[in-house]
Design a protein around this motif. Structure first.
Motif, mmCIF file in Angstrom:
data_model
loop_
_atom_site.group_PDB
_atom_site.id
_atom_site.type_symbol
_atom_site.label_atom_id
_atom_site.label_comp_id
_atom_site.label_asym_id
_atom_site.label_seq_id
_atom_site.Cartn_x
_atom_site.Cartn_y
_atom_site.Cartn_z
ATOM 1 N N ALA A 89 35.170 12.890 69.003
ATOM 2 C CA ALA A 89 35.008 11.515 68.535
ATOM 3 C C ALA A 89 33.631 10.972 68.882
ATOM 4 O O ALA A 89 32.998 10.276 68.072
ATOM 5 C CB ALA A 89 36.098 10.633 69.144
ATOM 6 N N ALA A 90 33.145 11.275 70.081
ATOM 7 C CA ALA A 90 31.806 10.816 70.469
ATOM 8 C C ALA A 90 30.739 11.446 69.580
ATOM 9 O O ALA A 90 29.798 10.770 69.141
ATOM 10 C CB ALA A 90 31.548 11.147 71.936
ATOM 11 N N ALA A 91 30.875 12.745 69.284
ATOM 12 C CA ALA A 91 29.901 13.402 68.417
ATOM 13 C C ALA A 91 29.953 12.843 67.004
ATOM 14 O O ALA A 91 28.909 12.611 66.371
ATOM 15 C CB ALA A 91 30.162 14.910 68.404
ATOM 16 N N ALA A 92 31.162 12.603 66.491
ATOM 17 C CA ALA A 92 31.280 12.048 65.142
ATOM 18 C C ALA A 92 30.694 10.645 65.076
ATOM 19 O O ALA A 92 30.012 10.283 64.101
ATOM 20 C CB ALA A 92 32.745 12.036 64.707
ATOM 21 N N GLY A 93 30.943 9.821 66.108
ATOM 22 C CA GLY A 93 30.367 8.483 66.120
ATOM 23 C C GLY A 93 28.854 8.495 66.191
ATOM 24 O O GLY A 93 28.176 7.719 65.508
ATOM 25 N N PHE A 94 28.293 9.393 67.016
ATOM 26 C CA PHE A 94 26.839 9.477 67.113
ATOM 27 C C PHE A 94 26.217 9.929 65.796
ATOM 28 O O PHE A 94 25.210 9.368 65.344
ATOM 29 C CB PHE A 94 26.470 10.450 68.234
ATOM 30 C CG PHE A 94 24.989 10.699 68.353
ATOM 31 C CD1 PHE A 94 24.171 9.778 68.990
ATOM 32 C CD2 PHE A 94 24.418 11.849 67.824
ATOM 33 C CE1 PHE A 94 22.807 10.004 69.100
ATOM 34 C CE2 PHE A 94 23.067 12.080 67.926
ATOM 35 C CZ PHE A 94 22.256 11.148 68.570
ATOM 36 N N LEU A 95 26.819 10.933 65.149
ATOM 37 C CA LEU A 95 26.286 11.404 63.879
ATOM 38 C C LEU A 95 26.404 10.332 62.799
ATOM 39 O O LEU A 95 25.522 10.217 61.929
ATOM 40 C CB LEU A 95 27.019 12.676 63.444
ATOM 41 C CG LEU A 95 26.769 13.917 64.307
ATOM 42 C CD1 LEU A 95 27.608 15.080 63.811
ATOM 43 C CD2 LEU A 95 25.288 14.291 64.295
ATOM 44 N N ALA A 96 27.489 9.550 62.841
ATOM 45 C CA ALA A 96 27.630 8.468 61.858
ATOM 46 C C ALA A 96 26.547 7.420 62.043
ATOM 47 O O ALA A 96 25.943 6.949 61.070
ATOM 48 C CB ALA A 96 29.023 7.837 61.973
ATOM 49 N N ARG A 97 26.280 7.030 63.296
ATOM 50 C CA ARG A 97 25.225 6.033 63.532
ATOM 51 C C ARG A 97 23.848 6.587 63.162
ATOM 52 O O ARG A 97 23.003 5.861 62.617
ATOM 53 C CB ARG A 97 25.259 5.605 64.994
ATOM 54 C CG ARG A 97 26.484 4.783 65.367
ATOM 55 C CD ARG A 97 26.368 4.216 66.776
ATOM 56 N NE ARG A 97 26.408 5.270 67.774
ATOM 57 C CZ ARG A 97 27.527 5.736 68.321
ATOM 58 N NH1 ARG A 97 28.697 5.241 67.940
ATOM 59 N NH2 ARG A 97 27.507 6.674 69.245
ATOM 60 N N LEU A 98 23.611 7.856 63.448
ATOM 61 C CA LEU A 98 22.334 8.456 63.084
ATOM 62 C C LEU A 98 22.179 8.516 61.570
ATOM 63 O O LEU A 98 21.090 8.247 61.025
ATOM 64 C CB LEU A 98 22.237 9.862 63.681
ATOM 65 C CG LEU A 98 20.958 10.647 63.384
ATOM 66 C CD1 LEU A 98 19.738 9.928 63.936
ATOM 67 C CD2 LEU A 98 21.062 12.054 63.957
ATOM 68 N N ALA A 99 23.258 8.852 60.861
ATOM 69 C CA ALA A 99 23.184 8.907 59.400
ATOM 70 C C ALA A 99 22.931 7.529 58.809
ATOM 71 O O ALA A 99 22.215 7.390 57.803
ATOM 72 C CB ALA A 99 24.483 9.490 58.837
ATOM 73 N N VAL A 100 23.493 6.487 59.410
ATOM 74 C CA VAL A 100 23.222 5.129 58.938
ATOM 75 C C VAL A 100 21.742 4.809 59.074
ATOM 76 O O VAL A 100 21.109 4.256 58.161
ATOM 77 C CB VAL A 100 24.080 4.109 59.714
ATOM 78 C CG1 VAL A 100 23.629 2.682 59.427
ATOM 79 C CG2 VAL A 100 25.546 4.266 59.349
ATOM 80 N N ARG A 101 21.163 5.163 60.213
ATOM 81 C CA ARG A 101 19.733 4.906 60.412
ATOM 82 C C ARG A 101 18.884 5.686 59.409
ATOM 83 O O ARG A 101 17.882 5.174 58.892
ATOM 84 C CB ARG A 101 19.329 5.296 61.832
ATOM 85 C CG ARG A 101 19.908 4.378 62.902
ATOM 86 C CD ARG A 101 19.148 3.077 62.955
ATOM 87 N NE ARG A 101 19.718 2.174 63.955
ATOM 88 C CZ ARG A 101 19.223 0.973 64.220
ATOM 89 N NH1 ARG A 101 18.155 0.548 63.569
ATOM 90 N NH2 ARG A 101 19.782 0.200 65.116
ATOM 91 N N LEU A 102 19.274 6.917 59.119
ATOM 92 C CA LEU A 102 18.495 7.725 58.189
ATOM 93 C C LEU A 102 18.617 7.212 56.755
ATOM 94 O O LEU A 102 17.634 7.202 56.003
ATOM 95 C CB LEU A 102 18.946 9.184 58.264
ATOM 96 C CG LEU A 102 18.628 9.926 59.562
ATOM 97 C CD1 LEU A 102 19.234 11.320 59.540
ATOM 98 C CD2 LEU A 102 17.123 10.015 59.770
ATOM 99 N N LEU A 103 19.807 6.786 56.367
ATOM 100 C CA LEU A 103 20.001 6.335 55.000
ATOM 101 C C LEU A 103 19.392 4.962 54.743
ATOM 102 O O LEU A 103 18.802 4.712 53.701
ATOM 103 C CB LEU A 103 21.501 6.304 54.665
ATOM 104 C CG LEU A 103 22.174 7.660 54.460
ATOM 105 C CD1 LEU A 103 23.668 7.478 54.266
ATOM 106 C CD2 LEU A 103 21.579 8.388 53.266
ATOM 107 N N VAL A 104 19.553 4.062 55.705
ATOM 108 C CA VAL A 104 19.066 2.702 55.512
ATOM 109 C C VAL A 104 17.582 2.617 55.807
ATOM 110 O O VAL A 104 16.828 1.915 55.136
ATOM 111 C CB VAL A 104 19.864 1.715 56.388
ATOM 112 C CG1 VAL A 104 19.325 0.304 56.229
ATOM 113 C CG2 VAL A 104 21.329 1.749 56.010
ATOM 114 N N GLY A 105 17.109 3.345 56.817
ATOM 115 C CA GLY A 105 15.684 3.355 57.117
ATOM 116 C C GLY A 105 15.212 2.077 57.768
ATOM 117 O O GLY A 105 15.988 1.309 58.344
ATOM 118 N N PRO A 106 13.900 1.812 57.681
ATOM 119 C CA PRO A 106 13.345 0.621 58.338
ATOM 120 C C PRO A 106 13.876 -0.689 57.789
ATOM 121 O O PRO A 106 13.691 -1.727 58.407
ATOM 122 C CB PRO A 106 11.833 0.755 58.082
ATOM 123 C CG PRO A 106 11.618 2.183 57.750
ATOM 124 C CD PRO A 106 12.863 2.645 57.079
ATOM 125 N N ALA A 107 14.509 -0.660 56.603
ATOM 126 C CA ALA A 107 15.029 -1.903 56.039
ATOM 127 C C ALA A 107 16.062 -2.539 56.953
ATOM 128 O O ALA A 107 16.202 -3.762 57.006
ATOM 129 C CB ALA A 107 15.647 -1.633 54.670
#
Length: 630
Positions: free
Chosen positions: A308-326
């Motif tokens: 669960a911790a790994a899935a949560g971290f990857l989800a937050r990282l993917a959000v940062r990558l998809l949304v970017g500096p916006a």
């Protein structure tokens, strides 16, 4: 235009996540330690003799003589107390030693690793099915939105509700009996190769995909109404390109819930693993919990928490990558718009039909036995047929609705309030959501029953402990994106305070979609309550709860399918009512697109829009921000 490489963006996202990682990691470690300690205390909390439970798990026919029980205590060191056992287990983990199973006598770690591999493989297949199901649910909305028909939605609300409301074990039983046994198209039992993955993946992925597809379908109209989509459609950009970017725009809001689905599909698929005889981690953990095999139970739970911790971290990282500096610079548009008013005909129709079924069956006796009328087909005397004991199925469905629906509504309302409040505090609730989501509902029920004892409210409390987690994750994700919108940045620049923004901008944007999410999960809450009651943690037979009806009549599904189909149809009707009623939960926004509302006493001006210098910039609505342009 200055282009930022994906590698640079990924490193920046990791730095952003790492800046607030210290307190979060400490809080996560505390929660994990508390959960593992609670599991270690489970035999003593349940007020039963651990040696007696282990003896029954090893050999149910063996006489529990005092000498035998004393030998088991000496062998396992039970007289040393729970804290000494927990210390020995923790001390062996750094050496790769998770102890020895109290029941089988084998090493724990190889069994847990093998079960985790099977569960991860099953989870991957279920995610593929869920992605296909979600795409089918959103197909018409994507097609209409890409062609410029803003606010248009697909008509799949009822079908989505039926898929989301069907219990996984019922879908698994139908697939195994019809496709696996009667038709013989695919193997129904075992875990020997890719062919054995198909049916259990369908059983897990169809309901999960229906929920994810409905959540995505809820966000798509707002994405298609943003200026970039309108301009792209006006310039003749291919509809498929606009649709792909609209999905990319909405996916960050769903990634936290997708992480929860990953954990739920791994540890919560106990019924599917039991039906298809899959040696997964959920099944292993449940068997260890029932046998109070602490080394296996603690190791399996720790594996779920780490997943669960790994899935949560990857989800937050993917959000940062998809949304970017916006996301950082406040360059997003709000994906939440009031939208067209939902039709009221379907909710009224479903509600009237459900009320008619309940009202017609209430005058009947739900407990009357008639052994001469066992498993009779539907007739005028018994419109829904009879069960294996000759009881009227319609009467049992109607009487069970009073308690099942009442408690389910109360639990859903409490989960909605808790999810909204905790979702406003992501630093606090993020690790808590990851930890809670790693606990299967059955294990949560056993922990609650061990602490509070079995009773009519034990299932409600156990389901409520885990039901708020997806709503809190949804709230945090939507708030994060809403805080990064241009109109909110402009309103803040006009002098609006934190409480004004929360009351007039954030909550009106986030409350409707989270409420719709809670209504979408209402049938699942009702089923989870009854399933825990069937395990002996709440109401006992002959209680006419809906989950008990399905579980009791499941062995007779081939001989008397009406005994299962009618309770499942009523549960699907509840899902259809919840989904269609959720479509009407839309609070009007006080602001118009492009014109933020300032605080009282100040005039709001339109938010400035930056001109795009290249036509292809219209297709990058998420990752483009003013800081990337010159």
């Amino acid at each position: 235009m200055l282009r930022i490489s994906p590698v640079t963006r990924g490193l920046a996202a990791l730095r952003v996540l790492a800046r607030g990682g210290g307190p979060t990691l400490l809080w996560r470690a505390v929660l994990t330690a508390a959960l593992v300690a609670a599991i270690g205390l489970l035999p003593w909390l349940s007020r039963t003799d651990p040696a007696l439970t282990v003896l029954k798990a090893r050999s149910a026919d063996r006489d529990p003589a005092p000498g035998t029980l004393r030998a088991i205590r000496d062998q396992l060191g039970l007289d040393d107390g729970p804290w000494a056992l927990l210390g020995r287990w923790l001390g062996g983990l750094p050496r790769g030693d998770a102890g020895t199973s109290w029941v089988s006598g084998t090493q724990v770690l190889p069994d847990v690793v093998h079960s985790l591999g099977a569960s991860l493989l099953l989870m991957a297949g279920a995610l593929v099915v869920a992605a296909g199901t979600a795409a089918a649910v959103c197909a018409r909305t994507l097609r209409l939105g890409a062609r410029g028909r803003l606010g248009a939605r697909g008509p799949g609300g009822t079908a989505t509700a039926v898929l989301a409301a069907l219990p996984e074990f019922l879908v698994a039983s139908v697939l195994a009996s019809v496709i696996g046994v009667q038709l013989g198209w695919l193997p129904a039992l075992g875990w020997y190769g890719p062919q054995w993955m198909v049916l259990p993946s369908l059983a897990l992925g169809l309901p999960a995909g229906a929920v994810l597809g409905r959540l995505l379908d809820d966000l798509l109209p707002g994405a298609f109404a943003e200026p970039w989509a309108v301009a792209a459609a006006a310039r003749g950009v291919p509809p498929n390109s606009v649709a792909r970017q609209a999905v990319r725009r909405c996916v960050p809001g769903l990634l936290p819930n997708l992480g929860l689905f990953v954990v739920g599909l791994t540890g919560g698929s106990v019924a599917v693993e039991q039906i298809f005889d899959i040696p997964g981690l959920g099944r292993l953990t449940l068997q260890a919990a029932l046998a109070q095999d602490l080394p296996v139970l603690q190791t399996g739970t720790l594996a779920l928490v780490l997943l669960a911790a790994a899935a949560g971290f990857l989800a937050r990282l993917a959000v940062r990558l998809l949304v970017g500096p916006a996301l950082r610079d406040g360059a997003l548009h709000s994906p939440h718009r009031p939208g067209p008013p939902a039709p009221r005909t379907l909710p009224l129709l479903y509600g009237a039909l459900l009320a008619a079924v309940i009202g017609f069956g209430l005058p009947r006796d739900a407990l009357a036995l008639d052994t001469l009328a066992r498993l009779q087909a539907p007739s005028l005397a018994h419109p829904f047929g009879t069960d294996a004991l000759g009881r009227d199925v319609l009467a049992r469905v109607s009487h069970g609705a009073l308690t099942t629906l009442g408690i389910a509504l109360a639990v859903s309302a409490a989960a909605l309030v808790a999810g909204l409040l905790l979702g406003l505090l992501p630093r606090l609730s993020g690790p808590l959501v990851d930890t809670v989501s790693a606990v299967p509902p059955v294990l949560a029920g056993l922990l609650v029953a061990g602490i509070a004892g079995s009773g009519p409210w034990t299932p409600a409390f156990a389901v409520g402990v885990v039901a708020w987690a997806p709503l809190a994750a949804h709230t945090s994700s939507l708030l994060r994106q809403e805080r990064a919108t241009t109109h909110l940045a402009a309103t803040r620049a006009l002098g609006a305070g934190r409480w004004y923004l929360l009351r007039h901008e954030l909550l009106p944007a986030v409350l409707p979609p989270v409420t719709r999410h809670a209504l979408l999960r209402l049938p699942g809450v009702a089923l989870s309550l009854a399933a825990l009651g069937f395990l002996g943690l709440g109401a006992q037979p002959p209680s006419p709860e809906w989950g008990l009806l399905l579980a009791e009549n499941q062995p007779y599904a081939e001989r008397a399918p009406w005994a299962v189909l009618f309770p499942a149809a009523v549960l699907a009707l509840l899902g259809a009512l919840a989904v269609t009623a959720a479509g009407g939960v839309r609070l009007p926004r006080r602001t118009r697109p492009g014109r933020p509302a300032g605080p009282p006493g100040k005039r709001a001006e339109p938010a400035p829009e930056r001109r795009q210098s290249r036509p292809d910039a219209l297709l990058v609505p998420v990752s483009t921000s003013p800081t990337e342009e010159r």
